[in-house]
Each structure stands twice: as structure tokens, then as C-alpha cells.
Design an enzyme around this catalytic site. Sequence first.
Site, PDB file in Angstrom:
ATOM      1  N   LEU A  67       0.861  -1.169   0.000  1.00  0.00           N
ATOM      2  CA  LEU A  67       0.000   0.000   0.000  1.00  0.00           C
ATOM      3  C   LEU A  67       0.901   1.224   0.000  1.00  0.00           C
ATOM      4  O   LEU A  67       1.994   1.211   0.582  1.00  0.00           O
ATOM      5  CB  LEU A  67      -0.890   0.040   1.249  1.00  0.00           C
ATOM      6  CG  LEU A  67      -1.991  -1.016   1.382  1.00  0.00           C
ATOM      7  CD1 LEU A  67      -2.719  -0.831   2.715  1.00  0.00           C
ATOM      8  CD2 LEU A  67      -2.973  -0.948   0.231  1.00  0.00           C
ATOM      9  N   ASP A  68       0.457   2.297  -0.653  1.00  0.00           N
ATOM     10  CA  ASP A  68       1.190   3.551  -0.589  1.00  0.00           C
ATOM     11  C   ASP A  68       1.380   3.961   0.865  1.00  0.00           C
ATOM     12  O   ASP A  68       0.550   3.638   1.723  1.00  0.00           O
ATOM     13  CB  ASP A  68       0.427   4.665  -1.311  1.00  0.00           C
ATOM     14  CG  ASP A  68       0.401   4.486  -2.815  1.00  0.00           C
ATOM     15  OD1 ASP A  68       1.228   3.716  -3.335  1.00  0.00           O
ATOM     16  OD2 ASP A  68      -0.445   5.130  -3.460  1.00  0.00           O
ATOM     17  N   MET A  69       2.437   4.695   1.139  1.00  0.00           N
ATOM     18  CA  MET A  69       2.698   5.159   2.500  1.00  0.00           C
ATOM     19  C   MET A  69       1.492   5.904   3.067  1.00  0.00           C
ATOM     20  O   MET A  69       1.137   5.744   4.240  1.00  0.00           O
ATOM     21  CB  MET A  69       3.929   6.072   2.523  1.00  0.00           C
ATOM     22  CG  MET A  69       4.302   6.569   3.908  1.00  0.00           C
ATOM     23  SD  MET A  69       5.759   7.632   3.919  1.00  0.00           S
ATOM     24  CE  MET A  69       5.046   9.141   3.206  1.00  0.00           C
ATOM     25  N   ALA A  70       0.823   6.707   2.241  1.00  0.00           N
ATOM     26  CA  ALA A  70      -0.283   7.541   2.718  1.00  0.00           C
ATOM     27  C   ALA A  70      -1.579   6.767   2.907  1.00  0.00           C
ATOM     28  O   ALA A  70      -2.523   7.279   3.518  1.00  0.00           O
ATOM     29  CB  ALA A  70      -0.509   8.700   1.752  1.00  0.00           C
ATOM     30  N   THR A  71      -1.663   5.549   2.379  1.00  0.00           N
ATOM     31  CA  THR A  71      -2.876   4.737   2.457  1.00  0.00           C
ATOM     32  C   THR A  71      -2.838   3.840   3.686  1.00  0.00           C
ATOM     33  O   THR A  71      -1.809   3.254   4.002  1.00  0.00           O
ATOM     34  CB  THR A  71      -3.024   3.866   1.195  1.00  0.00           C
ATOM     35  OG1 THR A  71      -3.017   4.706   0.046  1.00  0.00           O
ATOM     36  CG2 THR A  71      -4.313   3.075   1.226  1.00  0.00           C
TER      37      THR A  71
END
Length: 229
Positions: A67-71
Site C-alpha cells: 500500500l502507498d505510504m499515505a494509504t
Amino acid sequence: MSDATTTPFINPPCEDVVQIHFADPHLLLVDKPAGLLSVPGRHPDNQDCLISRLQEDYRDALIVHRLDMATSGLMVVARGKASHRHLSKQFQQRQVEKEYRARLFGEVAAEQGYIDLPLACDWPRRPRQHINFSDGKAAQTHFRRLAIQDGCSDVLLMPHTGRSHQLRVHAAAIGHPILGCEFYAHPQARRLSDRLLLHSSRLCFIHPDSGEMLDFHSPPPFSAAGSIG
């Protein structure tokens, strides 16, 4: 004046803990907090990540997907090479059912829809992606509107493919960027949240040893209280 192309980016520390929902000798099912990398970054100061934290207690933990860091939200992590092969194959063959909850800018008119827009890396502005009909890879996302509140829409996003930044780009492409998205949201949508309001809320896959179908859910921390009206 520093050169932005050469100055390394240091991620701010993530103090939130990784929640483990399920653990057995073959896999872990965890909730990744927003702001934490899935795997180590290139810079020595960006080594804190989901997999390194898990390997402190589970030495055989292996990353299967990211998952993206922000997700935030659900991720399945393999334990051992055999489980890793089995789970990776499920993702590659698109046998894993994935759902995400997101809050979008504006009121989405359609109750549901299908976005079919090919994506490619926007190399001059990487890691950004862009819609590219000549060189892009196929990318499809189903969506369903769940609620409208305060001029924003809570939606369920169901990606058929798993391209980088797919959900962010597709949401922005239909005129409703995800709140808090630093890459694809306009300033007004970015200012409405101090984090990306995108959460991996469901994973359904086959257990690599027992063959049992596992179906996990994780409610988002930003679900709207109101309903569509």
C-alpha cells in the site's frame, strides 16, 4: 538553495502501531497505519516500515503486496517462501478481492460506475502516474457511492487491476479527487484533510495451506455518519 532533484526526502516518523488481526504459521493479516511505508525506502533514514516491524516478531514474514505510504488499511503478509509463492500467485492472477473506502471531493452524481483509463508513469514528475492511451497499461476500477456529507462523497472503490496510484488517478479523472491527496487533488481538496482519505477495507483470498476462503474487513476511520439524501 537546495536542488529538489538531489535532496533526499526523509519521511516523518510514524508513531502509530501496526494492528495484527490474524496470525498463523502461514500468514499475517494486518492493518497498516497511514504514514508508514510498506517496505524500506532507499534513504538510510527511511528504513522504518511495515515489514521491518513485523520481522522483529515474525522472522519469516515476507511482503506480498504494498500500500502507498499515505494509504491505511488491510494487508496480507506471507510467512515463509511457500506461502509467499501461493499468495503472490493469487494477486498476479487477480484472484484476490480488494475493496477500498475513500472520501472524495464533491458530490458524486452516479450511484455506481466503472472507470477504464490506462495508466503510465509520468516520468518527469515521478512517482506520479498519468492517463496515457498510447503507452499506458490497462486500469479498471468499479465504484459505488455510499454517502454524501458536507459536500463530499464516501465511496467504495473496487479495483480490478492494481496499478500504482490507480485509485487516486481514477478518482481525480472523474472530477472527484480523494481528500488529502498530495499528488492529484487540487488545493481545496488537499486542505480538507491532513491525510489521504483512502483505506484498504476488505481483502478476500484463499488460505495458502488450508484452501479456506478468508474474508477480512476493516472499517475506515473517516466514514461519514450521514447518509445520502
